[in-house]
Design a protein around this motif. Structure first.
Motif, PDB file in Angstrom:
ATOM      1  N   ALA A 157       1.868  -4.817   3.098  1.00 51.05           N
ATOM      2  CA  ALA A 157       0.891  -5.470   4.222  1.00 51.05           C
ATOM      3  C   ALA A 157       1.050  -6.904   4.162  1.00 51.05           C
ATOM      4  O   ALA A 157       0.563  -7.691   5.092  1.00 51.05           O
TER       5      ALA A 157
ATOM      6  N   TYR B 195       0.789  -1.014   0.145  1.00 47.44           N
ATOM      7  CA  TYR B 195      -0.106  -0.041   0.012  1.00 47.44           C
ATOM      8  C   TYR B 195       0.897   1.167  -0.016  1.00 47.44           C
ATOM      9  O   TYR B 195       2.095   1.251   0.533  1.00 47.44           O
TER      10      TYR B 195
ATOM     11  N   LYS C 134      -1.689 -10.973  15.459  1.00 47.33           N
ATOM     12  CA  LYS C 134      -1.982  -9.682  15.810  1.00 47.33           C
ATOM     13  C   LYS C 134      -2.646  -8.710  14.938  1.00 47.33           C
ATOM     14  O   LYS C 134      -2.583  -9.018  13.797  1.00 47.33           O
ATOM     15  N   ASN C 135      -3.343  -7.809  15.467  1.00 45.63           N
ATOM     16  CA  ASN C 135      -3.797  -6.922  14.622  1.00 45.63           C
ATOM     17  C   ASN C 135      -2.839  -6.135  13.859  1.00 45.63           C
ATOM     18  O   ASN C 135      -1.977  -5.873  14.383  1.00 45.63           O
ATOM     19  N   GLY C 136      -3.280  -5.909  12.565  1.00 40.23           N
ATOM     20  CA  GLY C 136      -2.387  -5.308  11.808  1.00 40.23           C
ATOM     21  C   GLY C 136      -1.261  -6.269  11.173  1.00 40.23           C
ATOM     22  O   GLY C 136      -0.529  -6.057  10.233  1.00 40.23           O
ATOM     23  N   ALA C 137      -1.453  -7.573  11.236  1.00 37.97           N
ATOM     24  CA  ALA C 137      -0.645  -8.528  10.833  1.00 37.97           C
ATOM     25  C   ALA C 137      -0.633  -8.790   9.393  1.00 37.97           C
ATOM     26  O   ALA C 137       0.321  -9.502   8.631  1.00 37.97           O
ATOM     27  N   GLY C 138      -1.728  -8.504   8.778  1.00 35.32           N
ATOM     28  CA  GLY C 138      -2.026  -8.518   7.479  1.00 35.32           C
ATOM     29  C   GLY C 138      -3.208  -9.724   7.099  1.00 35.32           C
ATOM     30  O   GLY C 138      -3.248 -10.247   6.050  1.00 35.32           O
ATOM     31  N   LYS C 139      -3.695 -10.457   7.912  1.00 37.30           N
ATOM     32  CA  LYS C 139      -4.502 -11.264   7.920  1.00 37.30           C
ATOM     33  C   LYS C 139      -5.761 -11.074   6.971  1.00 37.30           C
ATOM     34  O   LYS C 139      -6.015 -11.567   5.925  1.00 37.30           O
ATOM     35  N   SER C 140      -6.524  -9.866   7.355  1.00 34.25           N
ATOM     36  CA  SER C 140      -7.379  -9.343   6.228  1.00 34.25           C
ATOM     37  C   SER C 140      -7.037  -8.912   5.085  1.00 34.25           C
ATOM     38  O   SER C 140      -8.003  -9.289   4.057  1.00 34.25           O
ATOM     39  N   THR C 141      -6.045  -8.377   4.768  1.00 35.60           N
ATOM     40  CA  THR C 141      -5.349  -8.285   3.626  1.00 35.60           C
ATOM     41  C   THR C 141      -5.094  -9.416   2.936  1.00 35.60           C
ATOM     42  O   THR C 141      -5.664  -9.756   1.576  1.00 35.60           O
TER      43      THR C 141
ATOM     44  N   GLU D 175      -6.634   3.054   0.397  1.00 32.07           N
ATOM     45  CA  GLU D 175      -7.379   2.703  -0.900  1.00 32.07           C
ATOM     46  C   GLU D 175      -9.085   2.870  -0.550  1.00 32.07           C
ATOM     47  O   GLU D 175      -9.419   2.627   0.689  1.00 32.07           O
TER      48      GLU D 175
ATOM     49  N   PHE E  86       4.504   0.346   1.960  1.00 30.24           N
ATOM     50  CA  PHE E  86       4.207  -0.373   3.204  1.00 30.24           C
ATOM     51  C   PHE E  86       3.466  -1.727   2.530  1.00 30.24           C
ATOM     52  O   PHE E  86       2.676  -1.797   1.819  1.00 30.24           O
TER      53      PHE E  86
HETATM   54  N1  LIG Z   1      -6.486   0.110   1.954  1.00 32.02           N
HETATM   55  C1  LIG Z   1      -5.445   0.241   2.813  1.00 32.02           C
HETATM   56  N2  LIG Z   1      -4.231   1.006   2.544  1.00 32.02           N
HETATM   57  C2  LIG Z   1      -3.191   1.168   3.391  1.00 32.02           C
HETATM   58  N3  LIG Z   1      -2.796   0.319   4.459  1.00 32.02           N
HETATM   59  C3  LIG Z   1      -3.455  -0.620   4.640  1.00 32.02           C
HETATM   60  C4  LIG Z   1      -4.802  -0.855   4.069  1.00 32.02           C
HETATM   61  N4  LIG Z   1      -5.554  -1.602   4.457  1.00 32.02           N
HETATM   62  C5  LIG Z   1      -4.733  -2.142   5.448  1.00 32.02           C
HETATM   63  N5  LIG Z   1      -3.562  -1.433   5.640  1.00 32.02           N
HETATM   64  C6  LIG Z   1      -2.572  -1.722   6.332  1.00 32.02           C
HETATM   65  O1  LIG Z   1      -2.032  -2.879   6.411  1.00 32.02           O
HETATM   66  C7  LIG Z   1      -1.683  -3.751   7.566  1.00 32.02           C
HETATM   67  C8  LIG Z   1      -2.179  -4.915   7.571  1.00 32.02           C
HETATM   68  O2  LIG Z   1      -3.772  -4.673   7.730  1.00 32.02           O
HETATM   69  P1  LIG Z   1      -4.811  -6.083   7.824  1.00 32.02           P
HETATM   70  O3  LIG Z   1      -4.602  -7.059   6.846  1.00 32.02           O
HETATM   71  O4  LIG Z   1      -6.141  -5.281   8.024  1.00 32.02           O
HETATM   72  O5  LIG Z   1      -4.373  -6.662   9.282  1.00 32.02           O
HETATM   73  P2  LIG Z   1      -5.130  -7.738  10.168  1.00 32.02           P
HETATM   74  O6  LIG Z   1      -6.523  -8.140   9.314  1.00 32.02           O
HETATM   75  O7  LIG Z   1      -4.355  -8.883  10.545  1.00 32.02           O
HETATM   76  O8  LIG Z   1      -5.408  -6.801  11.465  1.00 32.02           O
HETATM   77  C9  LIG Z   1      -2.106  -2.705   8.605  1.00 32.02           C
HETATM   78  O9  LIG Z   1      -0.779  -2.233   8.993  1.00 32.02           O
HETATM   79  C10 LIG Z   1      -3.014  -1.837   7.859  1.00 32.02           C
HETATM   80  O10 LIG Z   1      -2.977  -0.396   8.485  1.00 32.02           O
END
Ligand SMILES: Nc1ncnc2c1ncn2[C@@H]1O[C@H](COP(=O)(O)OP(=O)(O)O)[C@@H](O)[C@H]1O
Ligand SMILES: [Mg+2]
Length: 425
Positions: free
Chosen positions: A63, A15, A82-89, A21, A61
């Protein structure tokens, strides 16, 4: 490979920092993200990387980076971190909601995904209309949806609101509807983010049951992100741990959860560790270290509700005292003391301490709900404060199986779990 459901090779998502986004708010977006993909469609996405040349530039960055794994048909893969680890991405990439910056993904089979709450439906349309819309996106014909409609509505438990526009739904109601649709599509691959955290305990149980049912059918595959360690251990056949965007551990769910609890926070460097910054006292009897241990006395940095836990206080004593006292305070996020662990009261008799060593405080069944707690500590010689440290460390607790039933009440945010049994006479 006949049994392969998903193969991910060198997957990465970058990102641009500051350029979030635009979030998908449309129905084609997240909650039920569809792959119109016909069965056995062998899909490949390869490098679409507008950003690649700037690799290393500080405005980028990652993700997700260097992710490689395979999932076989019939597996239930747990993804923790953990939160921010990139799971949802990662789940968004697998669901094609967002495109990889590098690497490729192969998917064999029809996918249904349940991603972030609140997105994915058309807010102007009613619940009933959204069922048809989402069903269609997921590749069903109108007739097929007709045939499942009653089951979907019944499962959702929100029959009364079928003619209400989704914009009036609470997030819990949206999750109910979204899960109900996804579960009745009969997907070959079901991808679920932490959405279940929103529903009430009863509905969660229903969803977990449904997931088990999906996974139990021959050849069905489930990918499941959760902070519920008990659910990961009970439901998954395998798990991966994501840290800072990459897989750092993979294997049997019990091993991965165990590794995560012991290492995750430390590696990610945002919770573990002790701070002696806020310190008072005469210095005659002081704390030199503090650790959380599991039942096997191994250090852990994340705890699990209901676990057999030990708090290890290492100390040094410059002077002998007839009555040394150790006191640990546990505070919730409002800074209220919700646990006062005091040798003066709970230890039978007087502590006899060596000049240097440690004491262990055993909590046989950790009663704290998932969350972050502050630990303060006080050492005394009788009533003289020799060492007092506020904010010594953070205790991070994840969800675990306190009652041994696989369930804890999710609507509870504060307070402690009370150990109890029900009897029917
Ligand atoms: N659309 C986006 N633009 C910029 N950074 C993003 C975006 N989506 C997620 N991130 C960043 O990517 C990292 C991983 O996010 P995410 O996949 O949501 O983690 P998790 O689901 O594990 O908590 C985080 O630091 C988040 O801030
Ligand atoms: Mg997430």
């Amino acid at each position: 490979m006949q049994n392969l459901a998903i193969k991910v090779s060198n997957l990465g998502k970058a990102y641009r920092i500051g350029l979030k986004e635009k979030k998908q708010e449309t129905l084609a977006g997240s909650i039920i993200a569809a792959l119109k993909a016909p069965l056995r469609n062998f899909r490949k996405i390869s490098n679409l990387n507008k950003l690649q040349n700037q690799d290393g530039g500080d405005d980028i960055f990652w993700a997700n980076r260097n992710i490689n794994f395979e999932v076989y048909k019939g597996e239930v893969l747990g993804i923790i971190g953990k939160n921010g680890a990139g799971k949802s991405t990662l789940l968004k990439l697998l669901s094609r909601i967002t495109e990889p910056t590098e690497g490729r993904i192969e998917i064999h089979g029809k996918v249904a995904s349940l991603l972030e709450v609140g997105t994915g439906f058309n807010p102007e349309l009613t619940g009933s209309e959204n069922i048809y819309l989402n069903g269609t996106i997921l590749g069903l014909t109108r007739k097929e949806i007709d045939a499942r409609y009653n089951d979907i509505v019944e499962f959702s438990g929100i029959e009364k609101f079928m003619e209400t526009p989704v914009k009036r739904y609470s997030s819990g109601m949206k999750v109910r509807l979204a899960f109900a649709v996804a579960a009745h599509i009969d997907p070959e691959i079901l991808i679920i983010d932490e959405v279940l955290a929103v529903g009430d305990a009863e509905f969660q149980k229903k969803c977990l049951g449904k997931m088990q049912e999906v996974a139990g059918k021959a050849g069905r595959t489930v990918l499941f992100v959760s902070h519920d360690m008990a659910a990961v251990k009970n439901l998954c056949t395998r798990a991966i741990l994501l840290q800072n965007g990459s897989i750092t551990y993979e294997g049997h769910p019990n091993d991965v959860v165990d590794y995560y609890l012991r290492n995750a926070a430390m590696i990610q460097n945002d919770t573990a560790g002790v701070s002696f910054e806020n310190r008072k006292g005469n210095g005659k009897f002081i704390v030199t270290n503090f650790e959380f241990l599991n039942a096997a006395h191994q250090p852990v940095v994340v705890l699990e509700t209901g676990m057999d836990a030990f708090l290890k206080v290492s100390y040094k004593s410059l002077e002998k005292s007839p009555n040394p006292v150790v006191n640990i305070l546990i505070r919730n996020s409002y800074q209220q003391i919700i646990g006062n662990l005091l040798t003066r009261i709970a230890f039978p008799g007087v502590l006899k301490l060596a000049p240097e060593g440690y004491v262990l405080c055993h909590i046989p069944k950790l009663p704290f709900l998932p969350g972050r707690y502050t630990i303060d500590i006080m050492l005394k010689h009788d009533y003289d404060v020799t060492d007092q440290i506020e904010g010594l460390t953070i205790m991070e607790v994840e969800k675990g199986d306190f009652y041994g039933t696989g369930k804890i009440q999710d609507s509870m945010k504060d307070g402690l779990l009370v150990d109890h049994q029900w009897q029917v006479i």
